[in-house]
Design a protein around this motif. Structure first.
Motif, PDB file in Angstrom:
ATOM      1  N   LEU A   1       0.833  -1.194   0.000  1.00  0.00           N
ATOM      2  CA  LEU A   1       0.000   0.000   0.000  1.00  0.00           C
ATOM      3  C   LEU A   1       0.874   1.253   0.000  1.00  0.00           C
ATOM      4  N   LYS A   2       0.439   2.260  -0.773  1.00  0.00           N
ATOM      5  CA  LYS A   2       1.153   3.539  -0.790  1.00  0.00           C
ATOM      6  C   LYS A   2       0.253   4.613  -0.172  1.00  0.00           C
ATOM      7  N   ASP A   3       0.884   5.669   0.308  1.00  0.00           N
ATOM      8  CA  ASP A   3       0.105   6.769   0.892  1.00  0.00           C
ATOM      9  C   ASP A   3      -0.652   7.531  -0.204  1.00  0.00           C
ATOM     10  N   ASP A   4      -1.694   8.256   0.211  1.00  0.00           N
ATOM     11  CA  ASP A   4      -2.488   9.121  -0.664  1.00  0.00           C
ATOM     12  C   ASP A   4      -3.218   8.373  -1.784  1.00  0.00           C
ATOM     13  N   LYS A   5      -3.394   7.104  -1.640  1.00  0.00           N
ATOM     14  CA  LYS A   5      -4.176   6.340  -2.606  1.00  0.00           C
ATOM     15  C   LYS A   5      -5.225   5.565  -1.828  1.00  0.00           C
ATOM     16  N   VAL A   6      -6.449   5.522  -2.358  1.00  0.00           N
ATOM     17  CA  VAL A   6      -7.492   4.759  -1.672  1.00  0.00           C
ATOM     18  C   VAL A   6      -7.448   3.314  -2.180  1.00  0.00           C
ATOM     19  N   TYR A   7      -7.447   2.377  -1.258  1.00  0.00           N
ATOM     20  CA  TYR A   7      -7.437   0.966  -1.619  1.00  0.00           C
ATOM     21  C   TYR A   7      -8.761   0.333  -1.199  1.00  0.00           C
ATOM     22  N   VAL A   8      -9.337  -0.442  -2.119  1.00  0.00           N
ATOM     23  CA  VAL A   8     -10.539  -1.204  -1.790  1.00  0.00           C
ATOM     24  C   VAL A   8     -10.089  -2.665  -1.712  1.00  0.00           C
ATOM     25  N   VAL A   9     -10.038  -3.185  -0.508  1.00  0.00           N
ATOM     26  CA  VAL A   9      -9.546  -4.555  -0.305  1.00  0.00           C
ATOM     27  C   VAL A   9     -10.747  -5.488  -0.157  1.00  0.00           C
ATOM     28  N   ASP A  10     -10.820  -6.470  -1.059  1.00  0.00           N
ATOM     29  CA  ASP A  10     -11.971  -7.384  -1.087  1.00  0.00           C
ATOM     30  C   ASP A  10     -11.526  -8.802  -0.750  1.00  0.00           C
ATOM     31  N   PHE A  11     -12.088  -9.362   0.293  1.00  0.00           N
ATOM     32  CA  PHE A  11     -11.785 -10.747   0.662  1.00  0.00           C
ATOM     33  C   PHE A  11     -12.789 -11.681  -0.014  1.00  0.00           C
ATOM     34  N   PHE A  12     -12.295 -12.686  -0.720  1.00  0.00           N
ATOM     35  CA  PHE A  12     -13.193 -13.625  -1.390  1.00  0.00           C
ATOM     36  C   PHE A  12     -12.612 -15.039  -1.387  1.00  0.00           C
TER      37      PHE A  12
ATOM     38  N   PRO B   1     -18.455 -11.999   1.398  1.00  0.00           N
ATOM     39  CA  PRO B   1     -17.287 -11.142   1.165  1.00  0.00           C
ATOM     40  C   PRO B   1     -17.297  -9.907   2.076  1.00  0.00           C
ATOM     41  N   THR B   2     -16.127  -9.339   2.288  1.00  0.00           N
ATOM     42  CA  THR B   2     -16.030  -8.091   3.046  1.00  0.00           C
ATOM     43  C   THR B   2     -15.093  -7.136   2.313  1.00  0.00           C
ATOM     44  N   LEU B   3     -15.508  -5.865   2.225  1.00  0.00           N
ATOM     45  CA  LEU B   3     -14.683  -4.826   1.595  1.00  0.00           C
ATOM     46  C   LEU B   3     -14.144  -3.891   2.655  1.00  0.00           C
ATOM     47  N   TYR B   4     -12.879  -3.540   2.518  1.00  0.00           N
ATOM     48  CA  TYR B   4     -12.269  -2.546   3.403  1.00  0.00           C
ATOM     49  C   TYR B   4     -11.778  -1.390   2.535  1.00  0.00           C
ATOM     50  N   TYR B   5     -12.165  -0.179   2.862  1.00  0.00           N
ATOM     51  CA  TYR B   5     -11.605   1.009   2.211  1.00  0.00           C
ATOM     52  C   TYR B   5     -10.445   1.481   3.079  1.00  0.00           C
ATOM     53  N   ILE B   6      -9.273   1.605   2.476  1.00  0.00           N
ATOM     54  CA  ILE B   6      -8.080   1.985   3.241  1.00  0.00           C
ATOM     55  C   ILE B   6      -7.387   3.162   2.560  1.00  0.00           C
ATOM     56  N   LYS B   7      -7.070   4.179   3.339  1.00  0.00           N
ATOM     57  CA  LYS B   7      -6.297   5.312   2.826  1.00  0.00           C
ATOM     58  C   LYS B   7      -5.305   5.751   3.896  1.00  0.00           C
ATOM     59  N   ASN B   8      -4.083   6.043   3.481  1.00  0.00           N
ATOM     60  CA  ASN B   8      -3.017   6.418   4.424  1.00  0.00           C
ATOM     61  C   ASN B   8      -2.921   5.429   5.585  1.00  0.00           C
ATOM     62  N   LYS B   9      -3.013   4.157   5.249  1.00  0.00           N
ATOM     63  CA  LYS B   9      -2.876   3.031   6.205  1.00  0.00           C
ATOM     64  C   LYS B   9      -4.057   2.926   7.172  1.00  0.00           C
ATOM     65  N   LYS B  10      -5.080   3.768   7.002  1.00  0.00           N
ATOM     66  CA  LYS B  10      -6.211   3.754   7.932  1.00  0.00           C
ATOM     67  C   LYS B  10      -7.452   3.133   7.288  1.00  0.00           C
TER      68      LYS B  10
END
Lengths: 152, 70
Positions: free
Chosen positions: A33-44, A119-128
Motif C-alpha cells: 500500500l502507498k500513501d495518498d491512494k485509496v485501496y478497496v480490499v476485497d476478501f473472497f 465477502p467483506t470490503l475494506y476502504y483503506i487510505k493512508n494506512k487507515k
C-alpha cells in the motif's frame, strides 16, 4: 485476577481491524500500500457464492476508476493454491477479474482483519481503515463509486 | 489451590469452544451440507410438505448461502 482477565482476552483473539484503525507496517508492506491512494480490499473465496456474484461487479467498478487515485485489491483466502489459481483463471477468462489479487492460503491476512463475514470490503487510505462493507450487495459497483466520491 | 484447579480446567476446555471463522466455512458451504444432502428431489419434497403445512410459500431458506455472509 485482572492479569487473568487480560490473559484470557488476549487468548480469545477478539481483535480485528475496525473503522479508524491503522494497519501495521507489516500489513502495509504485505499489501504493498502507498500513501495518498485509496485501496478497496476485497476478501473472497472460490466456495463463497456471494463472492462469485460480487466479483464481476467489482471488475465492472474497476473499469471506471482512476487508477492513480484508487486501486482494488482482491485477497483470495482459498486454502488450496491450485483451486485458487483455477478459480482466478476461470474468472479472468470470462472477463470477471481485472484487479490485483493476493493469495492468502494460510489465512494470515484475513485473520488479522478478522471480518464478520464474506465477502467483506475494506476502504483503506493512508494506512487507515475508512469504511467496512460486510456481505454481498447487489449494486456494489455503484456503491463503490458513491463511497469513493464521499472520500475525496 | 481450588481456584487454580478451576482456572486450569477452564483453560483446557477453551479448545472445545473454538469459533468457526467466516473464512473457514468452505466445508459448510458445500451443497452436500444442505437439507437433503444436496439431493434436489428430497429438498423439493420437504419444501412441499413444509409449505403445505404452513399454508404459505417462500421464506424457507437462509441468507448468505452458507458462506457466513449477512
Amino acid at each position: 485476577m485482572k492479569y487473568l482477565i487480560v490473559t484470557l482476552m488476549l487468548m480469545s483473539n477478539i481483535w480485528a481491524y475496525d473503522v479508524g484503525d491503522s494497519l501495521s507496517e507489516e500489513m502495509v508492506s504485505h499489501l504493498e500500500l502507498k500513501d495518498d491512494k485509496v485501496y478497496v480490499v476485497d476478501f473472497f473465496a472460490s466456495w463463497c457464492g456471494s463472492c462469485q456474484k460480487e466479483l464481476p461487479l467489482m471488475t465492472k467498478a474497476n473499469l471506471n476508476l482512476n487508477h492513480d487515485e484508487v486501486e482494488i485489491i482482491g485477497i483470495d483466502v482459498d486454502k488450496d493454491p491450485q483451486k485458487a489459481a483455477r478459480f482466478q483463471e476461470a474468472l479472468k477468462a470470462e472477463g470477471h477479474l481485472n484487479f490485483r489479487v493476493i493469495n492468502d492460503p494460510q489465512n494470515l491476512i484475513i485473520a488479522k482483519f478478522n471480518p464478520l463475514g464474506m465477502p467483506t470490503l475494506y476502504y483503506i487510505k493512508n494506512k487507515k481503515v475508512l469504511k467496512i462493507i460486510t456481505g454481498a450487495i447487489d449494486n456494489i459497483d455503484q456503491q463503490i463509486h458513491n463511497d469513493l466520491k464521499m472520500m475525496r | 489451590m481450588k481456584t487454580v484447579f478451576i482456572i486450569i480446567t477452564l483453560l483446557l476446555f477453551m479448545g472445545c469452544a473454538k469459533e468457526v471463522k467466516p473464512w473457514e466455512k468452505e466445508t459448510l458451504a458445500k451443497q452436500t451440507m444442505e437439507d437433503g444432502g444436496g439431493n434436489s428431489l428430497i429438498k423439493q419434497f420437504e419444501e412441499h410438505i413444509y409449505f403445505s403445512k404452513e399454508a404459505s410459500k417462500g421464506g424457507g431458506g437462509v441468507a448468505g448461502g452458507g458462506c457466513g455472509c449477512n
